[in-house]
Motif scaffolding. Sequence first.
Motif, short mmCIF file in Angstrom:
data_model
loop_
_atom_site.label_atom_id
_atom_site.label_comp_id
_atom_site.label_asym_id
_atom_site.label_seq_id
_atom_site.Cartn_x
_atom_site.Cartn_y
_atom_site.Cartn_z
N ARG A 149 -8.14 2.65 27.87
CA ARG A 149 -8.69 2.06 29.10
C ARG A 149 -9.13 3.13 30.10
NH1 ARG A 149 -4.02 -1.94 28.54
NH2 ARG A 149 -5.00 -3.67 27.47
N ASN A 150 -8.52 4.31 30.04
CA ASN A 150 -8.87 5.38 30.97
C ASN A 150 -9.98 6.29 30.47
OD1 ASN A 150 -7.04 4.67 33.00
ND2 ASN A 150 -5.37 5.63 31.89
N MET A 151 -10.44 6.07 29.25
CA MET A 151 -11.50 6.92 28.71
C MET A 151 -12.85 6.54 29.30
SD MET A 151 -10.93 7.27 24.66
CE MET A 151 -9.51 8.10 24.01
N PRO A 152 -13.69 7.54 29.53
CA PRO A 152 -15.06 7.22 29.96
C PRO A 152 -15.80 6.49 28.83
CG PRO A 152 -14.59 9.59 30.11
CD PRO A 152 -13.42 8.96 29.45
N PRO A 153 -16.74 5.64 29.20
CA PRO A 153 -17.48 4.87 28.19
C PRO A 153 -18.09 5.70 27.05
CG PRO A 153 -17.92 3.99 30.36
CD PRO A 153 -17.10 5.24 30.56
N PRO A 154 -18.65 6.90 27.29
CA PRO A 154 -19.21 7.64 26.15
C PRO A 154 -18.15 8.02 25.11
CG PRO A 154 -20.07 8.53 28.22
CD PRO A 154 -18.97 7.55 28.57
N ARG A 155 -16.94 8.34 25.56
CA ARG A 155 -15.87 8.67 24.62
C ARG A 155 -15.42 7.41 23.87
NH1 ARG A 155 -11.44 11.69 27.88
NH2 ARG A 155 -10.31 11.52 25.93
N GLN A 156 -15.35 6.29 24.56
CA GLN A 156 -15.01 5.03 23.89
C GLN A 156 -16.04 4.71 22.81
OE1 GLN A 156 -14.62 1.92 26.81
NE2 GLN A 156 -12.61 2.62 27.50
N LYS A 157 -17.30 4.88 23.17
CA LYS A 157 -18.39 4.58 22.23
C LYS A 157 -18.29 5.46 20.98
CE LYS A 157 -22.98 3.06 21.89
NZ LYS A 157 -22.80 1.82 21.16
N ALA A 158 -18.00 6.75 21.17
CA ALA A 158 -17.88 7.67 20.03
C ALA A 158 -16.76 7.22 19.10
CB ALA A 158 -17.64 9.09 20.52
N ILE A 159 -15.65 6.79 19.68
CA ILE A 159 -14.53 6.31 18.86
C ILE A 159 -14.90 5.00 18.18
CG2 ILE A 159 -12.16 5.43 18.97
CD1 ILE A 159 -11.65 7.59 21.13
N GLU A 160 -15.52 4.09 18.91
CA GLU A 160 -15.94 2.81 18.33
C GLU A 160 -16.86 3.01 17.13
OE1 GLU A 160 -17.74 0.42 21.36
OE2 GLU A 160 -15.86 0.14 22.43
N GLN A 161 -17.80 3.94 17.26
CA GLN A 161 -18.73 4.18 16.15
C GLN A 161 -17.98 4.65 14.91
OE1 GLN A 161 -21.36 6.91 18.16
NE2 GLN A 161 -22.83 5.30 18.65
N ARG A 162 -17.04 5.55 15.10
CA ARG A 162 -16.26 6.05 13.96
C ARG A 162 -15.36 4.95 13.39
NH1 ARG A 162 -17.45 10.31 17.29
NH2 ARG A 162 -17.99 12.28 16.28
N LEU A 163 -14.80 4.12 14.26
CA LEU A 163 -13.99 3.00 13.78
C LEU A 163 -14.81 2.05 12.91
CD1 LEU A 163 -11.86 2.13 16.92
CD2 LEU A 163 -11.00 2.99 14.73
N GLY A 164 -16.07 1.86 13.29
CA GLY A 164 -16.95 1.01 12.50
C GLY A 164 -17.13 1.54 11.08
#
Length: 109
Positions: A46-61
């Motif tokens: 929840r404390n991560m900036p959106p670009p870092r969240q997006k990078a993790i989400e892409q890898r999770l996909g």
Amino acid sequence: MIQNQQRFRQLSPQQQQDMRARSRVWEQMTPQQRDHIRNEVLPSWRNMPPPRQKAIEQRLGVLQNMPESARNRHLSDPNFTRGMSDEDRATLRDLSHLHVGGAPDAPNE
């Protein structure tokens, strides 16, 4: 509880299936694993900036439907996690073992 049921029924069949799968994974976790997710992984997310969240989400996909052995190979591959901080890699590892393909949902207990 009624509101949660109503929201659940409004989800697409795929989203409902994903929620049920996440619930099964959550139920199989030990209390210590649940505490780790609740108290460390989710607050960090929840404390991560959106670009870092997006990078993790892409890898999770990419990791989402892989068998455990393939997932672990990817997580250990420096090319797969290139540009990620140690914290991001740890978050990715924790979330990947929950078999999520996007941003984590808060557990519904």
